[in-house]
Structures are given as C-alpha cells and as structure tokens.
Design an enzyme around this catalytic site. Structure first.
Site, PDB file in Angstrom:
ATOM      1  N   CYS A 273       0.852  -1.191   0.000  1.00  0.00           N
ATOM      2  CA  CYS A 273       0.000   0.000   0.000  1.00  0.00           C
ATOM      3  C   CYS A 273       0.890   1.245   0.000  1.00  0.00           C
ATOM      4  O   CYS A 273       1.953   1.255   0.604  1.00  0.00           O
ATOM      5  CB  CYS A 273      -0.935   0.093   1.204  1.00  0.00           C
ATOM      6  SG  CYS A 273      -2.067  -1.276   1.350  1.00  0.00           S
TER       7      CYS A 273
ATOM      8  N   ARG B 170       3.799  -0.292  -4.868  1.00  0.00           N
ATOM      9  CA  ARG B 170       3.537  -0.809  -3.521  1.00  0.00           C
ATOM     10  C   ARG B 170       2.208  -1.549  -3.440  1.00  0.00           C
ATOM     11  O   ARG B 170       1.855  -2.095  -2.386  1.00  0.00           O
ATOM     12  CB  ARG B 170       3.510   0.342  -2.518  1.00  0.00           C
ATOM     13  CG  ARG B 170       4.792   1.116  -2.462  1.00  0.00           C
ATOM     14  CD  ARG B 170       4.673   2.267  -1.512  1.00  0.00           C
ATOM     15  NE  ARG B 170       4.606   1.829  -0.138  1.00  0.00           N
ATOM     16  CZ  ARG B 170       5.645   1.616   0.644  1.00  0.00           C
ATOM     17  NH1 ARG B 170       6.856   1.805   0.172  1.00  0.00           N
ATOM     18  NH2 ARG B 170       5.484   1.224   1.881  1.00  0.00           N
TER      19      ARG B 170
ATOM     20  N   TRP C 247      -2.678  -2.754  -1.660  1.00  0.00           N
ATOM     21  CA  TRP C 247      -2.373  -4.179  -1.824  1.00  0.00           C
ATOM     22  C   TRP C 247      -3.205  -4.868  -0.745  1.00  0.00           C
ATOM     23  O   TRP C 247      -2.969  -4.672   0.448  1.00  0.00           O
ATOM     24  CB  TRP C 247      -0.884  -4.456  -1.610  1.00  0.00           C
ATOM     25  CG  TRP C 247      -0.482  -5.853  -1.938  1.00  0.00           C
ATOM     26  CD1 TRP C 247      -0.167  -6.358  -3.175  1.00  0.00           C
ATOM     27  CD2 TRP C 247      -0.323  -6.944  -1.022  1.00  0.00           C
ATOM     28  NE1 TRP C 247       0.168  -7.681  -3.075  1.00  0.00           N
ATOM     29  CE2 TRP C 247       0.081  -8.072  -1.765  1.00  0.00           C
ATOM     30  CE3 TRP C 247      -0.490  -7.091   0.356  1.00  0.00           C
ATOM     31  CZ2 TRP C 247       0.323  -9.314  -1.182  1.00  0.00           C
ATOM     32  CZ3 TRP C 247      -0.257  -8.325   0.926  1.00  0.00           C
ATOM     33  CH2 TRP C 247       0.147  -9.415   0.164  1.00  0.00           C
TER      34      TRP C 247
ATOM     35  N   ASN D  99      -1.326   2.492   5.667  1.00  0.00           N
ATOM     36  CA  ASN D  99      -0.441   1.448   5.124  1.00  0.00           C
ATOM     37  C   ASN D  99       0.019   0.621   6.313  1.00  0.00           C
ATOM     38  O   ASN D  99       0.650   1.152   7.223  1.00  0.00           O
ATOM     39  CB  ASN D  99       0.762   2.101   4.435  1.00  0.00           C
ATOM     40  CG  ASN D  99       1.875   1.105   4.163  1.00  0.00           C
ATOM     41  OD1 ASN D  99       1.624  -0.054   3.904  1.00  0.00           O
ATOM     42  ND2 ASN D  99       3.106   1.564   4.231  1.00  0.00           N
ATOM     43  N   GLY D 100      -0.334  -0.658   6.314  1.00  0.00           N
ATOM     44  CA  GLY D 100       0.083  -1.518   7.427  1.00  0.00           C
ATOM     45  C   GLY D 100      -1.060  -2.415   7.851  1.00  0.00           C
ATOM     46  O   GLY D 100      -1.928  -2.740   7.032  1.00  0.00           O
TER      47      GLY D 100
ATOM     48  N   GLU E 202      16.926 -17.806  -8.678  1.00  0.00           N
ATOM     49  CA  GLU E 202      16.543 -16.433  -9.020  1.00  0.00           C
ATOM     50  C   GLU E 202      15.944 -16.376 -10.441  1.00  0.00           C
ATOM     51  O   GLU E 202      14.955 -15.679 -10.676  1.00  0.00           O
ATOM     52  CB  GLU E 202      17.774 -15.519  -8.897  1.00  0.00           C
ATOM     53  CG  GLU E 202      17.571 -14.075  -9.270  1.00  0.00           C
ATOM     54  CD  GLU E 202      16.517 -13.327  -8.441  1.00  0.00           C
ATOM     55  OE1 GLU E 202      15.999 -13.871  -7.461  1.00  0.00           O
ATOM     56  OE2 GLU E 202      16.194 -12.198  -8.832  1.00  0.00           O
TER      57      GLU E 202
ATOM     58  N   LYS F 105      12.187 -15.036 -11.158  1.00  0.00           N
ATOM     59  CA  LYS F 105      11.894 -13.929 -12.084  1.00  0.00           C
ATOM     60  C   LYS F 105      10.820 -14.370 -13.080  1.00  0.00           C
ATOM     61  O   LYS F 105       9.887 -13.631 -13.355  1.00  0.00           O
ATOM     62  CB  LYS F 105      13.150 -13.483 -12.854  1.00  0.00           C
ATOM     63  CG  LYS F 105      14.176 -12.697 -12.080  1.00  0.00           C
ATOM     64  CD  LYS F 105      13.774 -11.312 -11.638  1.00  0.00           C
ATOM     65  CE  LYS F 105      13.104 -11.305 -10.314  1.00  0.00           C
ATOM     66  NZ  LYS F 105      13.814 -11.172  -9.110  1.00  0.00           N
TER      67      LYS F 105
ATOM     68  N   GLU G 249       7.339 -14.741 -11.370  1.00  0.00           N
ATOM     69  CA  GLU G 249       6.753 -13.474 -10.924  1.00  0.00           C
ATOM     70  C   GLU G 249       6.116 -12.678 -12.044  1.00  0.00           C
ATOM     71  O   GLU G 249       5.046 -12.124 -11.867  1.00  0.00           O
ATOM     72  CB  GLU G 249       7.858 -12.575 -10.347  1.00  0.00           C
ATOM     73  CG  GLU G 249       8.280 -12.905  -8.973  1.00  0.00           C
ATOM     74  CD  GLU G 249       9.332 -11.916  -8.500  1.00  0.00           C
ATOM     75  OE1 GLU G 249       9.104 -11.302  -7.467  1.00  0.00           O
ATOM     76  OE2 GLU G 249      10.375 -11.756  -9.164  1.00  0.00           O
TER      77      GLU G 249
ATOM     78  N   HIS H 211      17.075 -37.098  -7.858  1.00  0.00           N
ATOM     79  CA  HIS H 211      16.438 -37.572  -6.625  1.00  0.00           C
ATOM     80  C   HIS H 211      14.942 -37.263  -6.596  1.00  0.00           C
ATOM     81  O   HIS H 211      14.338 -37.264  -5.535  1.00  0.00           O
ATOM     82  CB  HIS H 211      17.142 -36.959  -5.407  1.00  0.00           C
ATOM     83  CG  HIS H 211      18.595 -37.331  -5.342  1.00  0.00           C
ATOM     84  ND1 HIS H 211      19.011 -38.619  -5.072  1.00  0.00           N
ATOM     85  CD2 HIS H 211      19.708 -36.606  -5.581  1.00  0.00           C
ATOM     86  CE1 HIS H 211      20.334 -38.663  -5.122  1.00  0.00           C
ATOM     87  NE2 HIS H 211      20.781 -37.452  -5.432  1.00  0.00           N
TER      88      HIS H 211
ATOM     89  N   LYS I  21       5.952  -4.247  -4.220  1.00  0.00           N
ATOM     90  CA  LYS I  21       7.407  -4.094  -4.125  1.00  0.00           C
ATOM     91  C   LYS I  21       7.906  -4.224  -2.693  1.00  0.00           C
ATOM     92  O   LYS I  21       8.965  -4.787  -2.452  1.00  0.00           O
ATOM     93  CB  LYS I  21       7.790  -2.720  -4.681  1.00  0.00           C
ATOM     94  CG  LYS I  21       9.273  -2.458  -4.703  1.00  0.00           C
ATOM     95  CD  LYS I  21       9.869  -2.914  -5.982  1.00  0.00           C
ATOM     96  CE  LYS I  21      11.367  -2.899  -6.011  1.00  0.00           C
ATOM     97  NZ  LYS I  21      11.918  -3.992  -6.798  1.00  0.00           N
TER      98      LYS I  21
HETATM   99  C1  F6R Z   1      11.512 -10.646  -6.249  1.00  0.00           C
HETATM  100  C2  F6R Z   1      11.065  -9.753  -5.238  1.00  0.00           C
HETATM  101  C3  F6R Z   1      10.706 -10.292  -3.886  1.00  0.00           C
HETATM  102  C4  F6R Z   1      11.544  -9.556  -2.865  1.00  0.00           C
HETATM  103  C5  F6R Z   1      11.124  -9.946  -1.444  1.00  0.00           C
HETATM  104  C6  F6R Z   1      12.000  -9.296  -0.394  1.00  0.00           C
HETATM  105  O1  F6R Z   1      11.694 -10.039  -7.463  1.00  0.00           O
HETATM  106  O2  F6R Z   1      11.033  -8.581  -5.478  1.00  0.00           O
HETATM  107  O3  F6R Z   1      10.894 -11.656  -3.808  1.00  0.00           O
HETATM  108  O4  F6R Z   1      12.875  -9.888  -3.086  1.00  0.00           O
HETATM  109  O5  F6R Z   1       9.801  -9.552  -1.230  1.00  0.00           O
HETATM  110  O6  F6R Z   1      11.991  -7.924  -0.513  1.00  0.00           O
HETATM  111  P1  F6R Z   1      13.092  -7.040   0.188  1.00  0.00           P
HETATM  112  O7  F6R Z   1      14.378  -7.300  -0.453  1.00  0.00           O
HETATM  113  O8  F6R Z   1      12.613  -5.639   0.027  1.00  0.00           O
HETATM  114  O9  F6R Z   1      13.100  -7.464   1.620  1.00  0.00           O
END
Ligand code: F6R
Length: 625
Positions: free
Chosen positions: A2, A27, A74, A100-101, A498, A502, A505, A521, A620
């Site tokens: 948010c 956000r 969000w 927000n929270g 990773e 990516k 996501e 395995h 984010k």
């Molecule tokens: C992946 C992504 C999420 C963040 C995770 C942690 O692209 O953006 O998996 O890596 O939510 O976020 P931070 O690094 O802000 O703690």
C-alpha cells in the site's frame, strides 16, 4: 505494501495526489482512492483495480480542493473491491483516513464502535480508525491532532496514517508506527508519502518520520510530536534523488531499464566499497571500506542471515562467499520461518538482515526477535546486527546499528533486478573484508578477486549486448510454455533459483530452480519434451557435473538452454539453445549469469502481453507478515 500520499497547500490537490500515487503503484495496485475537502465536505472517490480507473472516475469530478489524501492498495483484510478501497470514512463522513500496514486489534475495536452506533461499510482493518477518531472528536473536539493521537494509542500493529477532516479543513495529520512515512517541504505547501518518489517532482526537502511520531501539516508549516504529545525539533534534509531517476527514460518498462543499469550499479559499488589503490589492495590491510568499526570484526564465529525472496537468493550467494573466502560458517534462513523457529542461541554470532526495501515485515520481525532474545545475556551472546539494504533510511536502518548501503538507486519494477546485483556486490565486499581481517586468504588472492570484479561492468555490458535479441527470440518460442526448470550448482545454484523466481513473478509460468545434482532424486520425473531446462554451466569446479546433469535432462527429451561461455565440445553439442555469457572467474560468475535469466523472464512476460512492472498479486515492499 500500500502507498499513501497527502497534500496541503495552494494548488489543486487531486492531480498532485494522482501523480504521487502513480509513483507508489509499485507498492500495490488492487484499488486506489483519494479524499479531498471541498465546500465543507469530504469528497471521496475510489476505484477497483489500477490507478487509471480512478483517474477516469475523477475526470467527471474536478475540484480545486487544496488538501487531500490518497491511497493505492495491496489487499490484506478484505477483497480488492471498491468498497474496501481507501480512503475510509466515519459514519457521518467527516473524517477520512488512508493507512499502510495492519491494525491487529481491529476486531475488538470494530465491535466496540459498532455497539456505539458506528456503521461500517468495508471488511478492512483500516475502517476502525476514522470511526475511532470521530468518536473521540464527539467527546472532546479540541483538535484533530489530539484526536488522532488519542486514537493511535488504541491501535496495535504496524501502520502509517494520513488523516483529514471536514471539520478541520486546514490540517493534515500523519502518523508513523513501524511503516514508512516521509514529509515533503515546499513553499507554502507540504506533502506526505510512503516513499520519496511520490514527492520528488515537487520538493527535495524531506523529513522521514520516526516510529512513534505524529505530525500536523498546515499551509503554514509542519509540527512534529511524539505519541506522548511532546513537540520535537526536526529539520528536513535534502534528498539525493531527482525526478528523472523515477522515469523510464525511453525504455518500455522500468524492469528493462533497471536490467540495463546493472553495469553502473557494479561500478558505483566498486567505487564505494573498494580502495582504488592497487598496491594498497595487495597490502596486509583490508582494501575494503564498508564503514564498519574495528569492534565489528572481533571474534565472529558464525553468521546467520535472514531474508526473503530475491534477497534470500543473494544471501545464498553470500553464504558461499562468506564460507569460501572468510571461512565463517554461515546459515541462510527465510525470515518468515526464522522468527518462529530460530537457531539455538550461539555466542559471537553476526546476524545479517538483507532487504532491498528495508521494510519487509518478516525480515524486520526476525531481526527484532533476535535482538530481543539476546538482550541482557552475557557479552558474547549480545546481538551483533548488520543490515544490507538499498534504503538506509528505512525501518531496517532504525533497527540495526550497522548498514551496508547497496548502491542500486531507486528500483521501481516490482521484480528485483539491479538491487539483486547490488546485494551481491555488498556480499563480495563483506566476504573479502572479513577475509582480509581474518587473513583467511592471502592479500594477493583478495587483490586478484577485486581485479576480477573491476572487469564485471564491461562483462555485463557485453552480455546485455549479445543477449537482448537472443532472449527475445527465445521468448517468442517459449511464450506458451507451461513449465520451466532452472539448474545450477555451487555458487550458481542461487542464480537458478533467481532465474525461476523472475520467470514465475512476471510471466506467471510455473518454474523451479534446482541444484543440478538433486534432479535425479525426484524432480527428473517432471521432465519431458514440453519442459525446457535452463542450465547454468560456467567453467570451474562443477562445470563437468552440470553438463552431466544436463545430459540426463536431455535423455528425457527436455529442450536444453545453456547459460555458458563454452560454445564447443560437449556443451556445444548438448544445448539446443545457447545464451552465451563471457568467461569470468567462477566465483564472480553469478554477476553475469543472472543477466540472461532476467532478460529471458522479461521478454517472455512482455511477449505474453503482461504487465511486467506490476505483476499480479505482488507488491514491491511487503510490509505485512
Ligand atoms: C523478487 C522480489 C521479492 C523480494 C522480497 C524481499 O523479485 O522482489 O521476492 O525480493 O519480497 O523484498 P526485500 O528485499 O525488500 O526485503
């Protein structure tokens, strides 16, 4: 999670709020809304879905109101529907609140307020706040500031608020309690927001509130208080961010721009962390400067790292470096798991929290738990906390005594790319710094590694140049694929994870990353001609092993894509497609091998016509547990 904005001043608030929300959409983007005060009433407009829906609704309702608050959501409590969108209002629709929270005790408050005749219109936790404020004003209408301050004393949880009321049309009240909030200072106008990009187009003078602070913004100025009501003396500081940094600058998406910014991120990290003097690098002193005090290095016997998502993957590379270079036993934990099942308390332990946003609730909670359980114990058990973050001014910055500031610049795309590379650079610097202090490897070896790191920016540039069209072509072929497997070993196993994350996501394709040797395995049962396998095969200690594991996949009819610098021999024969990367030392290879995987995910998602920068269900910064 948010985003909130607020404005009070001399201009029409609506456009300023919308422009701010646009910069905060990363956000959350389940719904959006704004409330302004005009002709003695609160005017509130909300819309389900992305901001453009709100914008179209607002076209029919132009108000010159000079005060307002806005929110992009969000969803946590309650579906992403318009009736759950913020701002929320009290029964008489005089008080409007964005939050927000999470308000943890909202159920009790809601029942109590209902019994006093308040009518609720949403399923959210936030809605209790305007009702609570209205109830307090009803009893003692002294000031909005006081009413909000009293209301906050009833709230449990982590939150940031912005509040306006039609009965107090010249003030905007903001609160910070474990969720970010900055105030922006203009000429006769003031702003608030969850994050600085929302206000940087108007002012660079900002004051981030600390936890437990409440501020009153009027057209005349800003007053900051603590929750006990004492006035605090606080000065804004100048932000090192300009509005163009939060624009796409000709790229189709922020994510692509941020992938292309990675050579610059590595350069900035080299500049900041490493001593430029080649002779000094070969001396017995550490050629790395992370700004950590000498006492930091003493007696570290083990390291525990907590992180989530992409930061967790960076931490896995970090573990490899810390163990192999500095010789310190290191464990990496999902922050959300560690909080409820921590390792036994061990002496002389360095605890590292890795979070690009510095606001991830799980990571903060794990660190806070670790701090608390070590309090009052004998010296060797005391918490030694280090944060690695792209936002040193964040909640993480308040929680831990030492920070390594990663130098990615602001990242807008929800999928982390350049912040991941920046985190890797922080781990290279930390592992080498610890290695130098402990003399676990020779100064010459350290100097060679640093020399290798110095070549990385141009190697990433070369990778970007060759990969752009290759990954685009591959994306064309794989746009309809349903499952992908990513394989890596050793230091490139986290890169396989990773690459898979990516792809999941932003393209919504099912993808898994495995250590290549683990396939036999169990997961190998998944393979057939419909499941392509991306294998990271860089020359070094596990190259032959990865190639054998890739052969096993090929024998099950999988189409093989090789991320490798090797074009001939067995590699040349078994891979159906090559994503060539430059030859670099195996130890440094994650910095280049991740690039084609980011581009592949990007191009597949773009090909599928998806919203690359704002993938569904994600945000984010994840400020809820
Ligand atoms: C992946 C992504 C999420 C963040 C995770 C942690 O692209 O953006 O998996 O890596 O939510 O976020 P931070 O690094 O802000 O703690």
């Amino acid at each position: 999670m948010c985003g909130i904005v607020g404005y009070i001043g001399t201009q029409a608030a609506t456009e300023i709020l919308l422009a701010g929300l646009e910069k905060l959409e990363y956000r959350g983007y389940d719904s959006a809304g704004i409330a302004t005060i005009w002709e003695g009433d609160v005017q509130c407009v909300r819309a389900k879905g992305k901001l453009h829906n709100l914008r179209s609704k607002l076209e029919q309702l132009e108000t010159p109101a000079q005060i307002g608050i806005g929110h992009t959501r969000w969803a946590t409590h309650g579906k992403p529907e318009e009736y759950n969108a913020h701002p929320h209002l009290d029964t008489a629709m005089r008080v409007a609140v964005v939050q927000n929270g999470i308000i943890e005790n909202y159920r009790e408050l809601r029942e109590d307020l209902k019994s006093k005749g308040h009518q609720f219109r949403s399923e959210t936790d936030t809605e209790v706040i305007p009702h609570l404020i209205a109830e307090i004003i009803k009893k003692s209408p002294s000031s909005l500031l006081d009413a909000v301050r009293q209301a906050v004393s009833h709230l449990e949880g982590a939150f940031a608020l912005a509040v306006i009321s039609a009965d107090y049309p010249d003030e905007l009240i903001v609160v910070r309690q474990q969720a970010p909030l900055v105030i922006g200072f203009g000429q006769g106008e003031f702003f608030c927001a969850s994050d600085t990009p929302a206000i940087v187009a108007y002012t660079r003078a900002v004051l981030p509130l600390d936890n437990g602070e409440i501020a009153r913004l009027t057209p005349l100025g800003v007053e900051v208080y603590n929750f006990a009501g004492d006035r605090l003396k606080k000065q804004p500081r100048l932000l090192n961010l300009n509005p163009t940094m939060v624009e796409k600058q000709g790229f189709k998406h922020f994510m692509l721009k941020e992938i292309y910014e990675q050579p610059g991120v590595v350069r900035a990290s080299l500049e900041a962390y490493f001593n430029n003097d080649a002779n000094a690098a070969r001396s017995s002193q550490s050629p790395i400067n992370l700004g950590l005090p000498e006492s930091f290095y003493a007696d570290i016997e083990q390291i525990q790292i907590v992180a989530c998502g992409t930061s967790w993957h960076a931490a896995l590379v970090g573990k490899y470096l810390l163990e192999q270079l500095a010789g310190i036993s290191t464990q990496v934990h999902y922050a959300s798991e560690y909080r409820y099942a921590p390792s036994p308390l061990m002496a002389n332990t360095l605890i590292i929290g890795v979070t690009q946003s510095g606001e991830t609730a799980d990571t903060l909670a794990a660190l806070a738990m670790e701090k608390e359980r070590r309090q009052g114990k004998e010296a060797k058990y005391q918490a030694r906390l280090l944060g690695i973050t792209n936002r040193p001014e964040s909640s993480l910055g308040h929680l831990v005594p030492h920070i390594i500031n990663t130098l990615a610049g602001i990242e807008i795309g929800v999928a982390a790319t350049k912040t991941f590379v920046a985190q890797l650079m922080a781990f290279y610097a930390l592992a080498l710094d610890l290695a130098a202090h402990r003399q676990s490897i020779s100064p010459d070896k350290i100097a060679d590694i640093i020399e290798g790191l110095r070549q990385i920016p141009k190697e990433i540039e070369a990778t970007l140049e060759t990969q752009e069209s290759l990954t685009e072509q591959l994306a064309h072929q794989f746009a309809e694929t349903q499952d992908f497997i990513f394989l890596g070993r050793g230091i490139n196993f986290p890169i396989a994870l990773e690459g898979a994350l990516k792809l999941k996501e932003i393209s919504y394709i099912h993808a898994e990353g495995y250590p290549a040797g683990e396939m036999k395995h169990g997961p190998i049962a998944l393979l057939d001609a419909k499941v392509p396998v991306v294998a990271i095969a860089v020359p070094g200690s596990v190259y032959e092993k990865v190639i054998s594991n890739a052969q096993e996949a090929k024998a099950r009819d999988s189409r093989l894509i090789g991320v490798t610098p090797v074009k001939d021999g067995e590699a040349g024969e078994i891979f159906n497609d090559l994503l060539p990367v430059p030859t670099v030392d195996e130890l440094l290879s994650p910095l280049v091998s991740v690039v084609p995987l980011q581009l592949l995910a990007y191009h597949i998602a773009a090909r599928r016509g998806l919203d690359v920068d704002q993938p569904r269900n994600l945000a984010k910064s994840v400020t809820v547990e």
